[in-house]
Design a protein around this motif. Structure first.
Motif, PDB file in Angstrom:
ATOM      1  N   ARG A 167       0.837  -1.210   0.000  1.00 49.70           N
ATOM      2  CA  ARG A 167       0.000   0.000   0.000  1.00 49.70           C
ATOM      3  C   ARG A 167       0.865   1.250   0.000  1.00 49.70           C
ATOM      4  N   GLU A 168       1.958   1.227   0.750  1.00 46.10           N
ATOM      5  CA  GLU A 168       2.858   2.375   0.798  1.00 46.10           C
ATOM      6  C   GLU A 168       3.539   2.606  -0.551  1.00 46.10           C
ATOM      7  N   LEU A 169       3.851   1.532  -1.272  1.00 40.07           N
ATOM      8  CA  LEU A 169       4.403   1.695  -2.616  1.00 40.07           C
ATOM      9  C   LEU A 169       3.393   2.388  -3.529  1.00 40.07           C
ATOM     10  N   ARG A 170       2.152   1.949  -3.481  1.00 44.32           N
ATOM     11  CA  ARG A 170       1.112   2.579  -4.305  1.00 44.32           C
ATOM     12  C   ARG A 170       0.956   4.047  -3.933  1.00 44.32           C
ATOM     13  N   ALA A 171       0.979   4.333  -2.639  1.00 51.34           N
ATOM     14  CA  ALA A 171       0.853   5.721  -2.180  1.00 51.34           C
ATOM     15  C   ALA A 171       2.029   6.569  -2.658  1.00 51.34           C
ATOM     16  N   LEU A 172       3.216   5.989  -2.690  1.00 52.75           N
ATOM     17  CA  LEU A 172       4.391   6.703  -3.181  1.00 52.75           C
ATOM     18  C   LEU A 172       4.201   7.075  -4.651  1.00 52.75           C
ATOM     19  N   ARG A 173       3.745   6.118  -5.455  1.00 53.34           N
ATOM     20  CA  ARG A 173       3.506   6.382  -6.877  1.00 53.34           C
ATOM     21  C   ARG A 173       2.397   7.397  -7.062  1.00 53.34           C
ATOM     22  N   ASP A 174       1.299   7.227  -6.331  1.00 58.59           N
ATOM     23  CA  ASP A 174       0.185   8.176  -6.426  1.00 58.59           C
ATOM     24  C   ASP A 174       0.634   9.574  -6.023  1.00 58.59           C
ATOM     25  N   GLY A 175       1.419   9.664  -4.957  1.00 53.88           N
ATOM     26  CA  GLY A 175       1.923  10.956  -4.484  1.00 53.88           C
ATOM     27  C   GLY A 175       2.825  11.638  -5.501  1.00 53.88           C
ATOM     28  N   ALA A 176       3.510  10.842  -6.297  1.00 58.23           N
ATOM     29  CA  ALA A 176       4.375  11.389  -7.345  1.00 58.23           C
ATOM     30  C   ALA A 176       3.572  11.749  -8.593  1.00 58.23           C
ATOM     31  N   GLY A 177       2.285  11.395  -8.600  1.00 58.16           N
ATOM     32  CA  GLY A 177       1.426  11.708  -9.734  1.00 58.16           C
ATOM     33  C   GLY A 177       1.747  10.911 -10.983  1.00 58.16           C
ATOM     34  N   LEU A 178       2.199   9.672 -10.780  1.00 57.06           N
ATOM     35  CA  LEU A 178       2.625   8.841 -11.909  1.00 57.06           C
ATOM     36  C   LEU A 178       1.683   7.667 -12.122  1.00 57.06           C
ATOM     37  N   GLY A 179       1.492   7.317 -13.374  1.00 61.67           N
ATOM     38  CA  GLY A 179       0.824   6.073 -13.720  1.00 61.67           C
ATOM     39  C   GLY A 179       1.874   4.984 -13.842  1.00 61.67           C
ATOM     40  N   HIS A 180       1.411   3.752 -13.966  1.00 60.27           N
ATOM     41  CA  HIS A 180       2.353   2.633 -14.092  1.00 60.27           C
ATOM     42  C   HIS A 180       3.268   2.776 -15.310  1.00 60.27           C
ATOM     43  N   THR A 181       2.706   3.236 -16.410  1.00 62.10           N
ATOM     44  CA  THR A 181       3.485   3.345 -17.645  1.00 62.10           C
ATOM     45  C   THR A 181       4.611   4.364 -17.500  1.00 62.10           C
ATOM     46  N   GLU A 182       4.291   5.531 -16.947  1.00 60.22           N
ATOM     47  CA  GLU A 182       5.312   6.560 -16.777  1.00 60.22           C
ATOM     48  C   GLU A 182       6.370   6.120 -15.770  1.00 60.22           C
ATOM     49  N   LEU A 183       5.944   5.497 -14.690  1.00 62.09           N
ATOM     50  CA  LEU A 183       6.901   5.012 -13.704  1.00 62.09           C
ATOM     51  C   LEU A 183       7.807   3.948 -14.311  1.00 62.09           C
ATOM     52  N   ALA A 184       7.247   3.058 -15.092  1.00 62.81           N
ATOM     53  CA  ALA A 184       8.060   2.016 -15.733  1.00 62.81           C
ATOM     54  C   ALA A 184       9.139   2.646 -16.612  1.00 62.81           C
ATOM     55  N   ARG A 205      10.454   5.671 -16.255  1.00 66.47           N
ATOM     56  CA  ARG A 205      11.431   6.332 -15.379  1.00 66.47           C
ATOM     57  C   ARG A 205      12.328   5.327 -14.658  1.00 66.47           C
ATOM     58  N   ALA A 206      11.754   4.194 -14.288  1.00 66.67           N
ATOM     59  CA  ALA A 206      12.493   3.180 -13.529  1.00 66.67           C
ATOM     60  C   ALA A 206      13.316   2.260 -14.430  1.00 66.67           C
ATOM     61  N   HIS A 207      13.060   2.321 -15.741  1.00 70.98           N
ATOM     62  CA  HIS A 207      13.755   1.463 -16.709  1.00 70.98           C
ATOM     63  C   HIS A 207      13.481  -0.020 -16.456  1.00 70.98           C
ATOM     64  N   PHE A 208      12.218  -0.305 -16.119  1.00 67.78           N
ATOM     65  CA  PHE A 208      11.739  -1.675 -15.966  1.00 67.78           C
ATOM     66  C   PHE A 208      10.455  -1.811 -16.757  1.00 67.78           C
ATOM     67  N   PRO A 209      10.139  -3.010 -17.225  1.00 66.58           N
ATOM     68  CA  PRO A 209       8.884  -3.208 -17.961  1.00 66.58           C
ATOM     69  C   PRO A 209       7.663  -2.905 -17.082  1.00 66.58           C
ATOM     70  N   TYR A 210       6.615  -2.474 -17.746  1.00 65.57           N
ATOM     71  CA  TYR A 210       5.351  -2.132 -17.088  1.00 65.57           C
ATOM     72  C   TYR A 210       4.881  -3.248 -16.148  1.00 65.57           C
ATOM     73  N   ASP A 211       4.902  -4.500 -16.636  1.00 58.78           N
ATOM     74  CA  ASP A 211       4.353  -5.602 -15.836  1.00 58.78           C
ATOM     75  C   ASP A 211       5.153  -5.828 -14.555  1.00 58.78           C
ATOM     76  N   ILE A 212       6.438  -5.577 -14.578  1.00 61.39           N
ATOM     77  CA  ILE A 212       7.251  -5.738 -13.364  1.00 61.39           C
ATOM     78  C   ILE A 212       6.935  -4.631 -12.368  1.00 61.39           C
ATOM     79  N   ILE A 213       6.794  -3.402 -12.863  1.00 64.33           N
ATOM     80  CA  ILE A 213       6.455  -2.282 -11.984  1.00 64.33           C
ATOM     81  C   ILE A 213       5.075  -2.486 -11.371  1.00 64.33           C
ATOM     82  N   ARG A 214       4.130  -2.899 -12.162  1.00 59.77           N
ATOM     83  CA  ARG A 214       2.774  -3.131 -11.637  1.00 59.77           C
ATOM     84  C   ARG A 214       2.779  -4.262 -10.606  1.00 59.77           C
ATOM     85  N   ALA A 215       3.499  -5.332 -10.902  1.00 63.70           N
ATOM     86  CA  ALA A 215       3.570  -6.459  -9.972  1.00 63.70           C
ATOM     87  C   ALA A 215       4.261  -6.067  -8.669  1.00 63.70           C
TER      88      ALA A 215
END
Length: 81
Positions: A26-43, A45-55
């Protein structure tokens, strides 16, 4: 492989119970939400595939340490935090 196993033992020690794991995810999700990022944008930025970031934030297991570090940095945080 030895480093990965050591990282997993360290992470397993942090999340001793299912409640701790759920809270951590839950804290990971809150961190992403707080940064205003969707899974695609975070993936991107993180240089990881979308499915790994979502998982990483839906579990059921905690993410590997390299994924976790990239996730946090992608959200604008630091691994020291």
């Amino acid at each position: 492989m030895e480093h990965r196993e050591a990282d997993m033992r360290q992470m397993a020690g942090y999340a001793a119970s299912g409640d701790d794991t759920a809270r951590f995810l839950r804290e990971l999700r809150a961190l992403r939400d707080g940064a205003g990022l969707g899974h695609t944008e975070l993936a991107a930025r993180a240089h990881f595939p979308y499915d790994i970031i979502r998982a990483a934030e839906i579990g059921p297991a905690l993410p590997d340490l390299p994924v976790l570090c990239a996730y946090v940095r992608g959200c604008g945080g630091t691994t020291e935090e």
